[in-house]
Every structure is written in structure tokens, then in C-alpha cells.
Design a protein around this motif. Structure first.
Motif, PDB file in Angstrom:
ATOM      1  N   ILE A  70      55.011 129.211  74.187  1.00 10.37           N
ATOM      2  CA  ILE A  70      56.012 129.375  73.124  1.00 10.37           C
ATOM      3  C   ILE A  70      55.906 130.755  72.493  1.00 10.37           C
ATOM      4  O   ILE A  70      56.921 131.414  72.238  1.00 10.37           O
ATOM      5  CB  ILE A  70      55.842 128.283  72.045  1.00 10.37           C
ATOM      6  CG1 ILE A  70      56.218 126.908  72.615  1.00 10.37           C
ATOM      7  CG2 ILE A  70      56.685 128.591  70.809  1.00 10.37           C
ATOM      8  CD1 ILE A  70      55.838 125.732  71.720  1.00 10.37           C
ATOM      9  N   TYR A  71      54.690 131.218  72.245  1.00 10.63           N
ATOM     10  CA  TYR A  71      54.484 132.469  71.516  1.00 10.63           C
ATOM     11  C   TYR A  71      54.124 133.651  72.405  1.00 10.63           C
ATOM     12  O   TYR A  71      53.880 134.747  71.893  1.00 10.63           O
ATOM     13  CB  TYR A  71      53.431 132.262  70.415  1.00 10.63           C
ATOM     14  CG  TYR A  71      53.940 131.334  69.354  1.00 10.63           C
ATOM     15  CD1 TYR A  71      54.810 131.776  68.366  1.00 10.63           C
ATOM     16  CD2 TYR A  71      53.595 129.980  69.366  1.00 10.63           C
ATOM     17  CE1 TYR A  71      55.304 130.910  67.409  1.00 10.63           C
ATOM     18  CE2 TYR A  71      54.086 129.109  68.402  1.00 10.63           C
ATOM     19  CZ  TYR A  71      54.938 129.583  67.434  1.00 10.63           C
ATOM     20  OH  TYR A  71      55.437 128.722  66.485  1.00 10.63           O
ATOM     21  N   SER A  72      54.083 133.453  73.721  1.00  7.14           N
ATOM     22  CA  SER A  72      53.772 134.524  74.683  1.00  7.14           C
ATOM     23  C   SER A  72      52.520 135.302  74.281  1.00  7.14           C
ATOM     24  O   SER A  72      52.556 136.517  74.115  1.00  7.14           O
ATOM     25  CB  SER A  72      54.959 135.482  74.831  1.00  7.14           C
ATOM     26  OG  SER A  72      56.092 134.806  75.280  1.00  7.14           O
ATOM     27  N   VAL A  79      43.721 130.963  70.742  1.00  6.73           N
ATOM     28  CA  VAL A  79      42.550 130.345  70.114  1.00  6.73           C
ATOM     29  C   VAL A  79      42.269 131.015  68.770  1.00  6.73           C
ATOM     30  O   VAL A  79      42.020 130.329  67.772  1.00  6.73           O
ATOM     31  CB  VAL A  79      41.318 130.399  71.045  1.00  6.73           C
ATOM     32  CG1 VAL A  79      40.059 129.980  70.320  1.00  6.73           C
ATOM     33  CG2 VAL A  79      41.548 129.521  72.272  1.00  6.73           C
ATOM     34  N   GLU A  80      42.325 132.331  68.727  1.00  3.57           N
ATOM     35  CA  GLU A  80      42.076 133.044  67.469  1.00  3.57           C
ATOM     36  C   GLU A  80      43.114 132.660  66.419  1.00  3.57           C
ATOM     37  O   GLU A  80      42.780 132.393  65.271  1.00  3.57           O
ATOM     38  CB  GLU A  80      42.079 134.562  67.703  1.00  3.57           C
ATOM     39  CG  GLU A  80      41.825 135.377  66.452  1.00  3.57           C
ATOM     40  CD  GLU A  80      40.500 135.074  65.760  1.00  3.57           C
ATOM     41  OE1 GLU A  80      40.428 135.250  64.525  1.00  3.57           O
ATOM     42  OE2 GLU A  80      39.531 134.653  66.427  1.00  3.57           O
ATOM     43  N   ARG A  81      44.373 132.623  66.818  1.00  3.37           N
ATOM     44  CA  ARG A  81      45.418 132.274  65.854  1.00  3.37           C
ATOM     45  C   ARG A  81      45.265 130.830  65.369  1.00  3.37           C
ATOM     46  O   ARG A  81      45.532 130.535  64.212  1.00  3.37           O
ATOM     47  CB  ARG A  81      46.794 132.496  66.473  1.00  3.37           C
ATOM     48  CG  ARG A  81      47.910 132.329  65.481  1.00  3.37           C
ATOM     49  CD  ARG A  81      49.196 132.920  65.964  1.00  3.37           C
ATOM     50  NE  ARG A  81      50.299 132.487  65.127  1.00  3.37           N
ATOM     51  CZ  ARG A  81      51.558 132.714  65.393  1.00  3.37           C
ATOM     52  NH1 ARG A  81      51.902 133.402  66.469  1.00  3.37           N
ATOM     53  NH2 ARG A  81      52.504 132.276  64.595  1.00  3.37           N
ATOM     54  N   SER A  82      44.812 129.949  66.244  1.00  6.98           N
ATOM     55  CA  SER A  82      44.629 128.550  65.831  1.00  6.98           C
ATOM     56  C   SER A  82      43.458 128.397  64.867  1.00  6.98           C
ATOM     57  O   SER A  82      43.320 127.380  64.202  1.00  6.98           O
ATOM     58  CB  SER A  82      44.457 127.633  67.041  1.00  6.98           C
ATOM     59  OG  SER A  82      43.278 127.923  67.737  1.00  6.98           O
ATOM     60  N   ARG A  83      42.664 129.433  64.741  1.00  8.85           N
ATOM     61  CA  ARG A  83      41.558 129.434  63.788  1.00  8.85           C
ATOM     62  C   ARG A  83      42.076 129.531  62.347  1.00  8.85           C
ATOM     63  O   ARG A  83      41.510 128.941  61.437  1.00  8.85           O
ATOM     64  CB  ARG A  83      40.629 130.613  64.100  1.00  8.85           C
ATOM     65  CG  ARG A  83      39.333 130.643  63.383  1.00  8.85           C
ATOM     66  CD  ARG A  83      38.475 131.857  63.790  1.00  8.85           C
ATOM     67  NE  ARG A  83      38.396 132.118  65.212  1.00  8.85           N
ATOM     68  CZ  ARG A  83      37.604 131.472  66.085  1.00  8.85           C
ATOM     69  NH1 ARG A  83      36.831 130.504  65.661  1.00  8.85           N
ATOM     70  NH2 ARG A  83      37.601 131.792  67.357  1.00  8.85           N
ATOM     71  N   TYR A  84      43.188 130.268  62.141  1.00  8.81           N
ATOM     72  CA  TYR A  84      43.681 130.514  60.780  1.00  8.81           C
ATOM     73  C   TYR A  84      45.129 130.107  60.538  1.00  8.81           C
ATOM     74  O   TYR A  84      45.550 130.007  59.393  1.00  8.81           O
ATOM     75  CB  TYR A  84      43.510 131.994  60.406  1.00  8.81           C
ATOM     76  CG  TYR A  84      44.287 132.941  61.280  1.00  8.81           C
ATOM     77  CD1 TYR A  84      45.641 133.179  61.055  1.00  8.81           C
ATOM     78  CD2 TYR A  84      43.678 133.599  62.337  1.00  8.81           C
ATOM     79  CE1 TYR A  84      46.357 134.026  61.868  1.00  8.81           C
ATOM     80  CE2 TYR A  84      44.395 134.459  63.162  1.00  8.81           C
ATOM     81  CZ  TYR A  84      45.728 134.676  62.911  1.00  8.81           C
ATOM     82  OH  TYR A  84      46.446 135.509  63.718  1.00  8.81           O
ATOM     83  N   ASP A  85      45.913 129.884  61.575  1.00 10.17           N
ATOM     84  CA  ASP A  85      47.327 129.521  61.408  1.00 10.17           C
ATOM     85  C   ASP A  85      47.422 128.001  61.239  1.00 10.17           C
ATOM     86  O   ASP A  85      47.182 127.244  62.170  1.00 10.17           O
ATOM     87  CB  ASP A  85      48.132 129.978  62.620  1.00 10.17           C
ATOM     88  CG  ASP A  85      49.626 129.803  62.461  1.00 10.17           C
ATOM     89  OD1 ASP A  85      50.058 128.788  61.857  1.00 10.17           O
ATOM     90  OD2 ASP A  85      50.380 130.666  62.948  1.00 10.17           O
ATOM     91  N   MET A  86      47.781 127.591  60.039  1.00 11.01           N
ATOM     92  CA  MET A  86      47.810 126.158  59.739  1.00 11.01           C
ATOM     93  C   MET A  86      48.858 125.408  60.568  1.00 11.01           C
ATOM     94  O   MET A  86      48.677 124.238  60.872  1.00 11.01           O
ATOM     95  CB  MET A  86      48.043 125.934  58.246  1.00 11.01           C
ATOM     96  CG  MET A  86      46.882 126.408  57.385  1.00 11.01           C
ATOM     97  SD  MET A  86      45.365 125.530  57.722  1.00 11.01           S
ATOM     98  CE  MET A  86      45.650 124.079  56.744  1.00 11.01           C
ATOM     99  N   SER A  87      49.954 126.066  60.939  1.00  8.52           N
ATOM    100  CA  SER A  87      50.941 125.376  61.775  1.00  8.52           C
ATOM    101  C   SER A  87      50.359 125.100  63.165  1.00  8.52           C
ATOM    102  O   SER A  87      50.649 124.071  63.767  1.00  8.52           O
ATOM    103  CB  SER A  87      52.245 126.172  61.864  1.00  8.52           C
ATOM    104  OG  SER A  87      52.073 127.394  62.546  1.00  8.52           O
ATOM    105  N   PHE A  88      49.519 126.008  63.673  1.00 10.29           N
ATOM    106  CA  PHE A  88      48.854 125.777  64.955  1.00 10.29           C
ATOM    107  C   PHE A  88      47.886 124.600  64.833  1.00 10.29           C
ATOM    108  O   PHE A  88      47.860 123.723  65.683  1.00 10.29           O
ATOM    109  CB  PHE A  88      48.098 127.026  65.414  1.00 10.29           C
ATOM    110  CG  PHE A  88      48.941 128.034  66.157  1.00 10.29           C
ATOM    111  CD1 PHE A  88      50.255 128.278  65.808  1.00 10.29           C
ATOM    112  CD2 PHE A  88      48.401 128.758  67.197  1.00 10.29           C
ATOM    113  CE1 PHE A  88      51.023 129.221  66.492  1.00 10.29           C
ATOM    114  CE2 PHE A  88      49.149 129.694  67.895  1.00 10.29           C
ATOM    115  CZ  PHE A  88      50.456 129.924  67.544  1.00 10.29           C
TER     116      PHE A  88
END
Length: 129
Positions: A70-72, A79-88
Motif C-alpha cells: 500500500i505504501y511502497s 517495520v520502523e514505521r509500525s514502531r511509531y505509526d499508530m494506524s499501522f
């Protein structure tokens, strides 16, 4: 050993999702509209029930790959974004304080569990359907 993925673990912080992830958020909508349990059924024979430690949920692993698509973004970036992105984290059905996987786990999941590229396409098509 493969266990069915459970819903978001009860956490003192789970109410944050209602404050931070808007009702119209794409990932919230996907979670509400799609029953991802078919992934477990499709991949159950790819796991050994008697050997090794508990596996990361195949549903969660598939969702990581879906986020990548979805986010390319790369394995490391998702994995890094899922550490801090609450929507992830909401999409991955994790408690806000839960630790994320190691990005190398996504590579192993693709190579060991999704060896058959048609299986990946099947899972994506079932998700879209």
C-alpha cells in the motif's frame, strides 16, 4: 507452532486508537471490512505444529506485506514505521506498547511460507474480494 491471531491485546493504552486513528482512516476501514482469517487457513500447512517456538501470526505477517504494498516501502521501513505509526499498529492488531518484529522476519516469511508466488496472489485476491 501456529496459533490463531488474537484481536488487539487488552492494554491500558488501547483507547489511544480511538483518539489517534480517525474513523475514516484507510487502514481502519480495511480492518473493519476484511476478515483476514482466511490467511491462517491457507497457510496452516506451511507451519509445523510440533517443532520450534511459537510463530509470529501469519495474518500479522501478511498485513506487514500488505502495508509494504500500500505504501511502497521496504521491509525495514514498514517495520520502523509500525514502531511509531499508530494506524499501522492498529492495522496490525497490536497493543500500542507492543514491540514490532525484526524486518528480517518478513524476508523469512516470504521465502519459507509464501514460496509459491501464486499463494501470495491468492491471498491478495481474497483480500480484495
Amino acid at each position: 507452532m501456529l496459533l490463531q491471531q488474537q484481536k488487539i491485546q487488552l492494554s491500558a493504552y488501547s483507547d489511544l486508537y480511538d483518539l489517534i486513528v480517525p474513523k475514516g482512516n484507510l487502514l481502519r476501514k480495511i480492518n473493519e471490512l476484511i476478515d483476514f482469517s482466511f490467511i491462517h487457513d491457507e497457510l496452516v500447512d506451511k507451519y509445523c505444529a510440533t517443532n520450534g517456538r511459537n510463530a509470529e501470526s501469519p495474518i500479522r505477517m501478511f498485513k506487514y506485506l500488505l502495508l509494504k504494498t500500500i505504501y511502497s516501502i521496504s521491509d525495514v521501513d514498514v517495520v520502523e514505521r509500525s514502531r511509531y505509526d499508530m494506524s499501522f499498529k492498529y492495522f496490525l492488531e497490536m497493543a500500542p506498547e507492543d514491540a514490532v518484529i525484526n524486518s528480517s522476519s518478513l524476508t523469512k516469511f516470504r521465502k519459507l511460507r509464501l514460496k509459491d508466488t501464486d499463494l501470495l496472489n491468492l491471498l491478495i485476491n481474497k483480500t480484495v474480494a
